[in-house]
Design a protein around this motif. Structure first.
Motif, PDB file in Angstrom:
ATOM      1  N   ILE A 153       0.856  -1.194   0.000  1.00 57.07           N
ATOM      2  CA  ILE A 153       0.000   0.000   0.000  1.00 57.07           C
ATOM      3  C   ILE A 153       0.888   1.239   0.000  1.00 57.07           C
ATOM      4  O   ILE A 153       1.771   1.389   0.843  1.00 57.07           O
ATOM      5  CB  ILE A 153      -0.931   0.037   1.218  1.00 57.07           C
ATOM      6  CG1 ILE A 153      -1.824  -1.207   1.262  1.00 57.07           C
ATOM      7  CG2 ILE A 153      -1.793   1.290   1.187  1.00 57.07           C
ATOM      8  CD1 ILE A 153      -2.742  -1.261   2.464  1.00 57.07           C
ATOM      9  N   LEU A 154       0.617   2.136  -0.942  1.00 54.08           N
ATOM     10  CA  LEU A 154       1.361   3.391  -1.076  1.00 54.08           C
ATOM     11  C   LEU A 154       0.358   4.534  -1.016  1.00 54.08           C
ATOM     12  O   LEU A 154      -0.585   4.582  -1.804  1.00 54.08           O
ATOM     13  CB  LEU A 154       2.116   3.400  -2.402  1.00 54.08           C
ATOM     14  CG  LEU A 154       3.066   4.568  -2.689  1.00 54.08           C
ATOM     15  CD1 LEU A 154       4.211   4.582  -1.681  1.00 54.08           C
ATOM     16  CD2 LEU A 154       3.617   4.472  -4.104  1.00 54.08           C
ATOM     17  N   ALA A 155       0.549   5.464  -0.070  1.00 52.08           N
ATOM     18  CA  ALA A 155      -0.456   6.511   0.156  1.00 52.08           C
ATOM     19  C   ALA A 155       0.201   7.870   0.346  1.00 52.08           C
ATOM     20  O   ALA A 155       0.574   8.245   1.458  1.00 52.08           O
ATOM     21  CB  ALA A 155      -1.308   6.167   1.374  1.00 52.08           C
ATOM     22  N   LEU A 160       4.145  10.610   3.336  1.00 51.53           N
ATOM     23  CA  LEU A 160       4.137   9.470   2.424  1.00 51.53           C
ATOM     24  C   LEU A 160       3.988   8.207   3.250  1.00 51.53           C
ATOM     25  O   LEU A 160       4.927   7.775   3.912  1.00 51.53           O
ATOM     26  CB  LEU A 160       5.423   9.410   1.599  1.00 51.53           C
ATOM     27  CG  LEU A 160       5.542   8.183   0.674  1.00 51.53           C
ATOM     28  CD1 LEU A 160       4.414   8.153  -0.351  1.00 51.53           C
ATOM     29  CD2 LEU A 160       6.888   8.152  -0.033  1.00 51.53           C
ATOM     30  N   GLY A 161       2.794   7.638   3.210  1.00 52.72           N
ATOM     31  CA  GLY A 161       2.530   6.432   3.975  1.00 52.72           C
ATOM     32  C   GLY A 161       2.801   5.181   3.157  1.00 52.72           C
ATOM     33  O   GLY A 161       2.462   5.121   1.971  1.00 52.72           O
ATOM     34  N   LEU A 288      -0.702  -4.175  -5.704  1.00 55.73           N
ATOM     35  CA  LEU A 288      -0.264  -2.843  -5.298  1.00 55.73           C
ATOM     36  C   LEU A 288      -1.515  -1.999  -5.162  1.00 55.73           C
ATOM     37  O   LEU A 288      -2.320  -1.919  -6.096  1.00 55.73           O
ATOM     38  CB  LEU A 288       0.679  -2.226  -6.337  1.00 55.73           C
ATOM     39  CG  LEU A 288       0.930  -0.724  -6.190  1.00 55.73           C
ATOM     40  CD1 LEU A 288       1.682  -0.404  -4.904  1.00 55.73           C
ATOM     41  CD2 LEU A 288       1.700  -0.178  -7.405  1.00 55.73           C
ATOM     42  N   ILE A 289      -1.683  -1.374  -4.003  1.00 49.26           N
ATOM     43  CA  ILE A 289      -2.822  -0.490  -3.765  1.00 49.26           C
ATOM     44  C   ILE A 289      -2.296   0.917  -3.566  1.00 49.26           C
ATOM     45  O   ILE A 289      -1.428   1.163  -2.726  1.00 49.26           O
ATOM     46  CB  ILE A 289      -3.626  -0.945  -2.540  1.00 49.26           C
ATOM     47  CG1 ILE A 289      -4.289  -2.291  -2.844  1.00 49.26           C
ATOM     48  CG2 ILE A 289      -4.676   0.089  -2.157  1.00 49.26           C
ATOM     49  CD1 ILE A 289      -4.944  -2.933  -1.653  1.00 49.26           C
ATOM     50  N   ILE A 290      -2.821   1.843  -4.366  1.00 48.51           N
ATOM     51  CA  ILE A 290      -2.451   3.252  -4.259  1.00 48.51           C
ATOM     52  C   ILE A 290      -3.650   4.009  -3.715  1.00 48.51           C
ATOM     53  O   ILE A 290      -4.778   3.858  -4.209  1.00 48.51           O
ATOM     54  CB  ILE A 290      -2.037   3.811  -5.623  1.00 48.51           C
ATOM     55  CG1 ILE A 290      -0.830   3.041  -6.171  1.00 48.51           C
ATOM     56  CG2 ILE A 290      -1.698   5.300  -5.521  1.00 48.51           C
ATOM     57  CD1 ILE A 290      -0.473   3.392  -7.591  1.00 48.51           C
ATOM     58  N   THR A 291      -3.433   4.794  -2.679  1.00 50.25           N
ATOM     59  CA  THR A 291      -4.513   5.564  -2.087  1.00 50.25           C
ATOM     60  C   THR A 291      -3.936   6.862  -1.526  1.00 50.25           C
ATOM     61  O   THR A 291      -2.777   7.176  -1.768  1.00 50.25           O
ATOM     62  CB  THR A 291      -5.230   4.739  -1.002  1.00 50.25           C
ATOM     63  OG1 THR A 291      -6.405   5.434  -0.564  1.00 50.25           O
ATOM     64  CG2 THR A 291      -4.325   4.467   0.176  1.00 50.25           C
ATOM     65  N   GLY A 292      -4.728   7.630  -0.818  1.00 52.20           N
ATOM     66  CA  GLY A 292      -4.232   8.889  -0.264  1.00 52.20           C
ATOM     67  C   GLY A 292      -4.788  10.097  -0.995  1.00 52.20           C
ATOM     68  O   GLY A 292      -5.340  10.004  -2.087  1.00 52.20           O
ATOM     69  N   GLU A 293      -4.609  11.264  -0.380  1.00 54.04           N
ATOM     70  CA  GLU A 293      -5.206  12.502  -0.889  1.00 54.04           C
ATOM     71  C   GLU A 293      -4.676  12.888  -2.263  1.00 54.04           C
ATOM     72  O   GLU A 293      -5.429  13.349  -3.122  1.00 54.04           O
ATOM     73  CB  GLU A 293      -4.945  13.637   0.104  1.00 54.04           C
ATOM     74  CG  GLU A 293      -5.622  14.940  -0.283  1.00 54.04           C
ATOM     75  CD  GLU A 293      -5.344  16.061   0.704  1.00 54.04           C
ATOM     76  OE1 GLU A 293      -5.846  17.181   0.479  1.00 54.04           O
ATOM     77  OE2 GLU A 293      -4.615  15.816   1.700  1.00 54.04           O
ATOM     78  N   PRO A 325      -1.443  -6.968 -10.042  1.00 54.94           N
ATOM     79  CA  PRO A 325      -2.618  -6.108 -10.167  1.00 54.94           C
ATOM     80  C   PRO A 325      -2.411  -4.800  -9.406  1.00 54.94           C
ATOM     81  O   PRO A 325      -1.816  -4.786  -8.325  1.00 54.94           O
ATOM     82  CB  PRO A 325      -3.745  -6.938  -9.558  1.00 54.94           C
ATOM     83  CG  PRO A 325      -3.073  -7.951  -8.704  1.00 54.94           C
ATOM     84  CD  PRO A 325      -1.736  -8.213  -9.305  1.00 54.94           C
ATOM     85  N   ILE A 326      -2.882  -3.701  -9.992  1.00 53.99           N
ATOM     86  CA  ILE A 326      -2.730  -2.377  -9.382  1.00 53.99           C
ATOM     87  C   ILE A 326      -4.107  -1.761  -9.218  1.00 53.99           C
ATOM     88  O   ILE A 326      -4.895  -1.692 -10.170  1.00 53.99           O
ATOM     89  CB  ILE A 326      -1.838  -1.461 -10.241  1.00 53.99           C
ATOM     90  CG1 ILE A 326      -0.478  -2.121 -10.506  1.00 53.99           C
ATOM     91  CG2 ILE A 326      -1.637  -0.114  -9.546  1.00 53.99           C
ATOM     92  CD1 ILE A 326       0.405  -1.330 -11.459  1.00 53.99           C
ATOM     93  N   TYR A 327      -4.404  -1.305  -8.002  1.00 52.63           N
ATOM     94  CA  TYR A 327      -5.701  -0.705  -7.704  1.00 52.63           C
ATOM     95  C   TYR A 327      -5.516   0.702  -7.150  1.00 52.63           C
ATOM     96  O   TYR A 327      -4.565   0.979  -6.417  1.00 52.63           O
ATOM     97  CB  TYR A 327      -6.461  -1.533  -6.658  1.00 52.63           C
ATOM     98  CG  TYR A 327      -6.667  -2.976  -7.014  1.00 52.63           C
ATOM     99  CD1 TYR A 327      -7.510  -3.360  -8.049  1.00 52.63           C
ATOM    100  CD2 TYR A 327      -6.007  -3.980  -6.300  1.00 52.63           C
ATOM    101  CE1 TYR A 327      -7.692  -4.688  -8.372  1.00 52.63           C
ATOM    102  CE2 TYR A 327      -6.186  -5.323  -6.613  1.00 52.63           C
ATOM    103  CZ  TYR A 327      -7.033  -5.664  -7.651  1.00 52.63           C
ATOM    104  OH  TYR A 327      -7.225  -6.987  -7.963  1.00 52.63           O
ATOM    105  N   LEU A 328      -6.454   1.586  -7.485  1.00 55.94           N
ATOM    106  CA  LEU A 328      -6.537   2.907  -6.874  1.00 55.94           C
ATOM    107  C   LEU A 328      -7.770   2.895  -5.979  1.00 55.94           C
ATOM    108  O   LEU A 328      -8.883   2.620  -6.450  1.00 55.94           O
ATOM    109  CB  LEU A 328      -6.668   3.993  -7.947  1.00 55.94           C
ATOM    110  CG  LEU A 328      -6.814   5.434  -7.452  1.00 55.94           C
ATOM    111  CD1 LEU A 328      -5.568   5.875  -6.692  1.00 55.94           C
ATOM    112  CD2 LEU A 328      -7.080   6.381  -8.623  1.00 55.94           C
ATOM    113  N   VAL A 329      -7.577   3.149  -4.687  1.00 57.31           N
ATOM    114  CA  VAL A 329      -8.680   3.102  -3.728  1.00 57.31           C
ATOM    115  C   VAL A 329      -9.058   4.514  -3.299  1.00 57.31           C
ATOM    116  O   VAL A 329      -8.207   5.293  -2.867  1.00 57.31           O
ATOM    117  CB  VAL A 329      -8.301   2.255  -2.494  1.00 57.31           C
ATOM    118  CG1 VAL A 329      -9.357   2.384  -1.406  1.00 57.31           C
ATOM    119  CG2 VAL A 329      -8.141   0.791  -2.894  1.00 57.31           C
TER     120      VAL A 329
END
Length: 348
Positions: A153-155, A160-161, A288-293, A325-329
């Protein structure tokens, strides 16, 4: 009716009678605005019933903030779960992102709550994946090779979380990292100039200096001041008086400024590279999950094909990266929801 997308999280308390029909108070603590939310845990489902936002610096302690919330929402609390933007060590968190130390033992004594949980905010986001509907998830890349494995998870936001979920063969087990504070390294001549620009500001240059909101501004002013790309007067005026990220997002969508376009392109390339770093270090073959403002605000301005191409660049690991797989949450309440889930279901 929304389709639920479930990640099989390790939740030993979910089928335990001791952890149902409880009231859970959740604190999502941040450096500017924090929130306190009240959840009910009924029949293995988490439901939010109240929420208030507070200016963090307006309170001398977390305890004062919690008391203020409970005065307006009087109820008996069985569980208090606290999400913090920093490392949790022995039930405590000391971080420059908060004006005070958070100590679970002190909070438990002050409020008489036996179960007080303290969790890193990115780890909390990982727990929110246990019950995620399709409206909050955008698929950026699908994999033909359905390999189960770790998840990264990258946020990017105010900081930078980075977090991970370890696949134990049956369940995913979330864990926090402080990977955003690892050192940034340049790859070409332009990036060396950027690195030198940042070194004069920070000394040690980390990925957080590049991929946070401040990091995006660092890219912008580097391209403006060192790269000598023209900044229109109307743009300078807006940036001076409005939220930088909001302005960049709006101007980027309208394609009204080459300086903004270049800022977003450079940012997207760095984001893809650090996503690559995180996935390889965690061997995150699961996703890979990408999230955050920041991604939620500007990701539509990125070229998704170029992002994927940049993500898969590697010395010898392209074959691993290309099938992930890559997701944007998009989930504004992900930290609170995950902290509530953690408080309710992670212990028997």
């Amino acid at each position: 009716m929304e389709t639920k997308i479930s990640f099989p999280l390790y939740s030993p308390g979910k089928c335990c009678d001791a952890d149902i029909n409880h009231k859970i108070l959740v604190a999502d603590l941040r450096n500017i605005n924090s929130s306190i939310s009240l959840y009910s845990c009924i029949d293995e489902t988490i439901l939010k019933s109240a929420e208030s936002t507070f200016v963090t610096l307006g309170f001398s302690s977390l305890a004062e903030m919690v008391k203020t919330f409970l005065e307006k929402n009087p109820t008996e609390i069985q569980i208090l779960s606290i999400a913090v933007p920093g490392p949790v060590i022995n039930g405590k968190c000391v971080t420059p992102h908060l004006p005070w130390t958070v100590d679970t033992q002190e909070i438990s004594t002050q409020f008489g709550i036996a179960r007080v949980c303290l969790i890193n905010d990115l780890e909390a986001i990982a727990y929110s994946l246990a019950d995620l509907d399709s409206s909050k998830l955008q698929i950026l890349h699908t994999s033909t090779n359905k390999v189960k494995g770790n998840v990264a998870i990258l946020a990017p936001g105010n900081g930078l979380g980075e977090a991970g979920l370890f696949w134990d063969g049956k369940f995913l087990r979330p864990f926090a990292t402080e990977g955003g504070h690892t050192e940034f390294s340049p790859r070409n001549e332009l990036e060396i100039q950027f690195y030198q620009f940042l070194t004069k500001i920070y000394g040690i240059v980390t990925w957080e200096n590049v991929l946070s909101k401040e990091g995006m501004y660092n890219i912008y002013r580097f391209l403006r001041d060192v790269g000598r790309h023209h900044e229109d007067a109307w743009l300078a005026e807006r940036i001076q008086h409005e939220d930088f990220l909001t302005v960049i997002g709006e101007v980027g969508r309208e394609k009204k400024s080459r300086l903004v376009n270049l800022t977003l392109e450079m940012y997207a390339e760095f984001l893809a590279r650090e996503a690559n770093n995180l996935v390889l270090k965690l061997k995150a073959t699961g996703a890979l999950i990408i999230t955050g403002e920041i991604p939620e605000t500007v990701f539509d301005d990125f070229s998704k094909d170029k992002f994927y191409k940049d993500f898969t660049i590697s010395d010898r690991m392209e074959h691993l990266l290309k099938d992930i797989p890559i997701y944007l949450v998009h989930n504004d309440s992900g930290i609170s929801d995950g902290a509530a889930y953690y408080g309710a279901f992670t212990e028997v």
